[in-house]
Write a protein that holds these residues in place. Sequence first.
Motif: not given
Length: 181
Positions: A28-34, A36-45
């Motif tokens: 859950v805490s894989t740096e998902m952030s509203p 960021k866009n979808i790719v930026e979030t995935a890169v940080n997961s």
Amino acid sequence: MKNLKIQLVLVMSVIMTTLSYGQTKMEVSTEMSPSKNIVETAVNSEVHTTLVAAIKAADLVETLSSDGPFTVFAPTNSAFGNLPEGTVETLLKPENIKQLQAVLTYHVIAGKFSASDVVAAIKKGDGKVELKTVNGGMITAMLDGKSVKIKDSKGNVATVTIADLDQTNGVIHVIDTVLLP
């Protein structure tokens, strides 16, 4: 001796529960952030590194970074790991880019659909709803108790494990199985 065994079982239960909770919490805490866009979030997961490698290999970074909105059913690394041996490596080869794009865009729906939107559509559809993916194929969403399940054209069923990760260009729902067109 019996009390020692009971205590040991209780301690082990607490440890296992803590470890299980920690793993869920980590996902859950894989740096998902509203913000960021979808790719930026995935890169940080940390649980989506295979998905990110596939998005890059399929030349879909720009598309999934655009305004959208998109609803992405994002398989985890373990979901990719459950595919037959050699599948991911084969899909990542440059000569298989069209096939990889087809698989990845099968996980994307045009528009932003929250979990409550999907559940409402399932209920309106008497227990299931067909959703058209960006690649033109259909997936079926249904409920299993309180869990949302997604069935692909091959009969594989994924469970949404984390829902409603809002992004600037849509929403991500994490799933435990790779969907196949």
